[in-house]
Enzyme design. Sequence first.
Site, PDB file in Angstrom:
ATOM      1  N   LYS A  13      78.512  39.469  46.049  1.00  0.00           N
ATOM      2  CA  LYS A  13      78.488  39.649  44.589  1.00  0.00           C
ATOM      3  C   LYS A  13      77.190  39.093  43.990  1.00  0.00           C
ATOM      4  CE  LYS A  13      82.365  37.326  43.769  1.00  0.00           C
ATOM      5  NZ  LYS A  13      82.778  36.911  45.111  1.00  0.00           N
ATOM      6  N   ARG A  85      89.118  35.970  37.791  1.00  0.00           N
ATOM      7  CA  ARG A  85      89.552  35.556  39.124  1.00  0.00           C
ATOM      8  C   ARG A  85      91.072  35.495  39.238  1.00  0.00           C
ATOM      9  NH1 ARG A  85      84.444  33.989  41.312  1.00  0.00           N
ATOM     10  NH2 ARG A  85      84.820  32.514  42.955  1.00  0.00           N
ATOM     11  N   ARG A 118      74.818  31.330  54.766  1.00  0.00           N
ATOM     12  CA  ARG A 118      74.250  31.393  53.407  1.00  0.00           C
ATOM     13  C   ARG A 118      73.466  30.130  53.081  1.00  0.00           C
ATOM     14  NH1 ARG A 118      77.674  32.987  48.165  1.00  0.00           N
ATOM     15  NH2 ARG A 118      78.967  31.155  48.562  1.00  0.00           N
ATOM     16  N   ARG A 151      75.684  25.508  50.284  1.00  0.00           N
ATOM     17  CA  ARG A 151      76.608  25.153  49.202  1.00  0.00           C
ATOM     18  C   ARG A 151      77.732  24.295  49.777  1.00  0.00           C
ATOM     19  NH1 ARG A 151      78.294  30.258  45.547  1.00  0.00           N
ATOM     20  NH2 ARG A 151      80.350  29.348  45.855  1.00  0.00           N
ATOM     21  N   ARG A 162      89.352  28.846  49.773  1.00  0.00           N
ATOM     22  CA  ARG A 162      88.880  29.845  48.803  1.00  0.00           C
ATOM     23  C   ARG A 162      89.482  31.222  49.103  1.00  0.00           C
ATOM     24  NH1 ARG A 162      82.719  29.147  49.388  1.00  0.00           N
ATOM     25  NH2 ARG A 162      82.532  30.868  47.932  1.00  0.00           N
TER      26      ARG A 162
END
Length: 216
Positions: A13, A85, A118, A151, A162
């Site tokens: 995203k 969300r 990431r 992160r 998550r």
Amino acid sequence: MRIMLLGPPGSGKGTLSERLEKELGFFHLSPGQLLREEVKRGTSLGKRIASYIDKGHLVPTNFVVEMVRLEMRGKKKVILDGFPRNREQAEAFADVKIDLVLYLDVSEKVAVERLSGRRVCVQQKHGFHVHHFPPKKKGVCDHDGSSLTKRKDDAPAIVRERFLVYRKETQPVIAYYRKKGLLREVDGNRDPGDVYREVKRIIMMGAPRKRVQKRK
Ligand code: AMP
């Protein structure tokens, strides 16, 4: 044009939104990014926000909805990256005109692999991947020269949480917008360039291009 962008963690995203901002002039509104900025400021509000993010949980709806409403005020071309969300947030936005809801469908296997590689710059604005989208210079952001880091909520245990939250809270939102006829599904397992081109076409044409079979 106002677009909502939904998809599991690691679906791309942020990468897609960055490109839509750069090339098509969308205002990239990422509640996750705004929340992390508040955490970084170290305010008491930031500390409360961190207590949710660090567990992989959603920040309370009232706060997020208010923040998103304020941020999108006066903006004509907006991409809402990771909002809404849950059903509660979607319903709280029922009075806001939305033109398109994009759902980036990605397998959990692909998403987990993306999250493990990431890296984000310490300004936390630009995303990279160690294999698929490496920076020109290792460990350094191409855009602002700041160093790259992982992160905190990309740690495996938080990623698992998550995903649980995503399945329980966010997936029902997809059905909600499908029912309203606003949803377009995009296969996000592919190369980010291909995903971008399909999304651009959807935005330009208002509908996905029909697949044309090549004659042999
Ligand atoms: P993201 O940057 O979209 O991956 O979001 C990172 C984290 O920020 C999430 O795991 C949540 O804790 C929080 N967050 C982001 N967007 C929302 C939202 N729409 N509602 C509640 N919490 C959110």
